[in-house]
Design an enzyme around this catalytic site. Structure first.
Site, PDB file in Angstrom:
ATOM      1  CB  ALA A 219      -0.926  -0.002   1.215  1.00 44.98           C
ATOM      2  CB  SER A 252       2.236  -0.201   5.410  1.00 43.50           C
ATOM      3  OG  SER A 252       3.398  -0.364   6.208  1.00 43.50           O
ATOM      4  CG  ASP A 253       6.323   2.331   0.662  1.00 42.04           C
ATOM      5  OD1 ASP A 253       7.383   1.846   1.116  1.00 42.04           O
ATOM      6  OD2 ASP A 253       6.276   2.991  -0.389  1.00 42.04           O
ATOM      7  CD1 TRP A 254      10.801  -0.214   5.861  1.00 41.18           C
ATOM      8  CD2 TRP A 254       9.230  -1.112   4.561  1.00 41.18           C
ATOM      9  NE1 TRP A 254      10.971  -1.588   5.871  1.00 41.18           N
ATOM     10  CE2 TRP A 254      10.016  -2.160   5.082  1.00 41.18           C
ATOM     11  CE3 TRP A 254       8.172  -1.451   3.732  1.00 41.18           C
ATOM     12  CZ2 TRP A 254       9.799  -3.500   4.802  1.00 41.18           C
ATOM     13  CZ3 TRP A 254       7.943  -2.790   3.427  1.00 41.18           C
ATOM     14  CH2 TRP A 254       8.741  -3.800   3.960  1.00 41.18           C
ATOM     15  CB  ALA A 256       2.939   4.002   4.174  1.00 45.49           C
TER      16      ALA A 256
END
Length: 795
Positions: A219, A252-254, A256
């Site tokens: 995401a 999740s993207d890191w 995010a």
């Protein structure tokens, strides 16, 4: 016998995998029943930078994630960032180069090699590929994405995923969705209309999910239509799972995640990396307070455990990283990506008969830029440079001289140009290596312009003044302006070629490899010509997608602007002839499969590869559509004089547009043109087909629907005649029927909500609501029959 053996192996593998999946399913059910609420919540966060949370009490293992996409960036430990101290791995060409191959089989093999290295280094999930659309040439991360076209991006992404996952290693399809800007990326809202979102920005994800089933989807940081991608139920559950059938997990993207509770409710499984205990406590409290049903958490945990156990079950021991073979393969891959944009007078390939003294000019030849900047940075197992390769492999054939030409640390240092010009003047040919230094393109920042450094441009122009055989050898991750384009004889786009790219550049220059790359993105003459020029990168946290569906070549077609080099363009050292375009039927329905074939012949004297591109054009549509859209492509290898028949299949979806009002894809009846091309501007063969739609499309009627829409539909016209006969009869000429009523357009272009006043309450407010209900039961089959009707279409 060999065929039967292969079938037996495939059958046995399928049976084994099915049994394994059933075993994992049973394990998961048992584990979830034993987990405490606190443990379930903990599984929804990473353990540290790169690993998932284990539960030692129940022997639930952890898995290792690591960055890609063009090489493995595995940190020395899961709790280390791994920037600069990562384990060496093969650095393949970046995605902008890989996409220029237009070769799904080759991309699959790249994925296989990456999967092998993941197994060798203990990585379970490779965090890629990125299939976000190159909306603007200024996108700082464009080197990491495939294309401006959704079909090409999706197909290459699916091939990459299938290749990696064939080795028992998962992938993470990213960044979901509409992540097209690096400026303020943690907050920026992608203000994109629904039709554009589906046709352009979601399509590559849809293709990759349906064709490859990545283990995870990542995401995005940004907001989409005002809602963060990490907490969008529409994106993460309705689309991804319910409509597309995604079977994996969402991470999740890191860093995010904004609202951990809303993210979980939306369908996001794991927050990465571990931020602190705070988010776990917030989530746990929300569960205890009844803000989230435990069933929702249980389902997410089951899906997490399914991926974790699957990954561990596919771990392989004693896998060789295969460094030497992968370096050789990386050179081969880059050779297929290099794109010959211009080659006046056949200056290339370079041969001893044509040239004896070669000038190699430009610091990139000795100090190569071979990859992008940011989380995709790979520590290569070895690194070649063009100057050494040419001297080692071709130095006995030609005399090589070198001049630095510019200083990569100073964009405006012109002090070395004179030396380079003198060398070029004394040589038979000048190879000028120029492009974009590392700091011009990076994750986290967008470009401000599309110019190369001033010293690079001046060097190119000055060398071209004294040397008629000047070859511009470009190193860059995305499009650049070329103010000297008319002065040089040849332009060779080499992209960011990875650790072995130098050898591939030499192979193409000397003709060992015939270039076959094609642009996966349009190269503009100037920034002002580009689709998003007025709406990039956005302002105050909002980026308006004002160009709508007209991204890349679609925009150039619509605006009738010539690109410097168009989408799909790429030359060869041979020539190809297209002929004999055939379609299986001249008239089809939206449920049919249309078979398309065309013959390609190598009419030159050397073996080569050509990418055949199939575009579809809707001659007349009720909504505005691009002049043409890429739907299929295929790369073919041909010996001199050899011919092959290339075949494609088109489905109803390939003729459709997305109706945002109804949230469905619609294939309208009418005439469509099929365009077989060597590029978006080089159409070689055309054919026409008639599509007869069988779709029953629901009318979308509310209080604000114009009466004209109901009057023009024979079924809803009957309803109008029932509800306001006196008013309609007032417009019927003597001797005519109600269907022939001459109602002024002024009244027809009023919404229903105004008709109680217009009809003096013959159609009351309660009648309006009742009429709307009946209209919603009406369906129609969208149809256009002739080109002339297009003139009457309301855009």
């Amino acid at each position: 016998m060999k065929f039967l053996y292969v079938l037996t192996i495939v059958f046995m593998t399928t049976v084994t995998m099915s049994a394994q999946n059933e075993t994992i399913k049973l394990q998961v059910e048992q584990l979830v029943s034993q987990l405490t609420l606190e443990e379930k919540v903990s599984l929804c966060s990473g353990r540290d930078d790169w690993s998932t949370q284990p539960i030692d009490r129940l022997d639930i293992p952890w898995i290792w994630m690591a960055d890609g996409p063009h090489g493995l960036r595995r940190a020395p430990a899961t709790n280390k960032a791994g920037y600069g101290d990562q384990h060496p791995a093969t650095c393949f060409p970046t995605a902008s180069a890989l996409s220029a191959t237009w070769d799904v089989d080759l991309i699959y093999k790249v994925g296989q090699a990456l999967g092998e290295e993941c197994q060798a280094l203990g990585v379970n999930v490779l965090l890629d590929p990125g299939v976000n659309i190159k909306r603007s040439v200024l996108g700082g991360r464009n080197f990491e994405y495939f294309s401006e076209d959704p079909i090409l991006s999706g197909e290459l992404g699916a091939a990459y995923i299938n290749g990696v996952q064939s080795q028992g290693v998962g992938t993470s399809l990213k960044h979901f969705a509409a992540n097209n800007v690096e400026t303020m990326r943690m907050f920026m809202n992608s203000d994109v209309d629904n039709r554009t979102l589906h046709e352009i920005y979601l399509t590559p994800f849809e293709i990759a999910v349906k064709k490859a089933q990545p283990w995870t989807v990542m995401a995005c940081y940004n907001r989409v239509q005002g809602e963060y991608g990490t907490q969008s139920p529409y994106l993460l559950t309705k689309l991804l799972k319910e409509e597309w059938g995604f079977e994996g997990i969402v991470i999740s993207d890191w860093f995010a995640v904004i609202d951990r509770v809303e993210a979980l409710k939306a369908g996001m499984h794991i927050e990465m990396p571990r931020v602190s205990d705070v988010n776990d406590e917030i989530l746990l409290q929300a569960m205890k307070d009844g803000k989230v049903e435990e069933e929702i958490l249980d389902n997410l945990v089951k899906e997490i455990l399914t991926i974790v156990l699957k990954a561990k079950s596919l771990d392989k021991d004693n896998v060789d990283q295969n460094v030497k073979e992968h370096h050789r393969f990386a050179r081969e891959v880059h050779g297929q990506a290099i794109t010959l944009l211009k080659n006046d007078n056949n200056v290339l390939p370079l041969t001893k008969k044509k040239y004896k003294k070669i000038a190699i000019i430009g610091e990139f030849a000795a100090n190569p830029r071979y990859q992008g900047n940011g989380s995709s940075e790979v520590k290569p197992t070895q690194l070649d440079n063009v100057l050494d390769i040419i001297e080692e492999e071709y130095g006995k054939v030609v005399r090589v001289s070198y001049a630095q030409g510019y200083n990569l640390k100073d964009d405006n240092d012109y002090s070395m140009i004179e030396e380079a010009v003198n060398l070029a003047k004394e040589s038979d040919i000048a190879l000028v290596f120029a492009g974009l230094p590392l700091h011009y393109e990076s994750e986290g920042i967008d470009r401000k312009h599309i110019d190369m450094p001033a010293a690079h441009n001046k060097l190119m122009a000055e060398v071209a003044k004294v040397q008629g055989n000047t070859v511009a050898v470009l190193t860059n991750g995305s499009a650049v302006a070329m103010p000297w384009i008319n002065d040089v004889s040849t332009v060779l786009e080499t992209w960011l070629g990875g650790q072995a790219g130098a050898g591939a550049v030499a192979d193409v220059i000397f003709g060992t490899v015939n270039p076959s790359g094609k642009l996966a993105e349009s190269f503009p003459v100037k920034l002002a010509d580009t689709p998003a020029a007025f709406n990039f990168p956005g302002e105050q946290g909002e980026v308006l997608y004002g160009e709508r569906i007209f991204v890349g070549y679609r925009y150039y077609d619509e605006k009738q602007i010539d690109a410097l080099f168009p989408f799909g363009h790429g030359l060869s050292y041979t020539t190809f002839e297209y002929s004999n375009l055939k379609v299986s039927q001249n008239e089809i329905s939206d449920k049919d499969i249309l078979n398309v074939s065309v013959t390609i012949k190598n009419t030159g004297s050397v073996a080569g590869k050509e990418t055949v591109q199939l575009y579809v054009s809707d001659v007349a549509s009720s909504l505005q559509r691009p002049e043409k859209e890429l739907k299929r492509f295929k790369k073919v290898s041909l010996k001199p004089g050899e011919s092959k028949q290339i075949e494609f299949e088109l489905l109803g979806r390939d003729f459709s547009y997305y109706d945002a009002k109804r949230s469905i894809w619609i294939a309208e009846s009418g005439e469509f043109e099929l365009l077989v091309a060597a590029s978006s501007k080089d159409i070689r063969e055309t054919a026409s087909v008639r599509l007869n739609s069988t779709q029953k499309v629901p009318l979308m009627v509310d209080e604000y629907t114009f009466v004209k829409e109901l009057w023009d539909n024979k079924d809803t016209r009957e309803l109008l005649k029932q509800y306001m006969p006196n008013w309609i009869n007032g417009w019927v000429p003597e001797g005519k029927t109600m269907d022939e009523a001459d109602i002024p357009g002024f009244f027809l272009e009023h919404p229903l909500i105004k008709f109680p006043y217009i009809t003096h309450d013959e159609l009351s407010h309660s009648d309006v609501k009742e009429l709307i209900g009946k209209c919603k039961e009406v369906y129609y089959i969208p149809e256009f029959k002739t080109y002339e009707e297009k003139e009457n279409v309301s855009f």
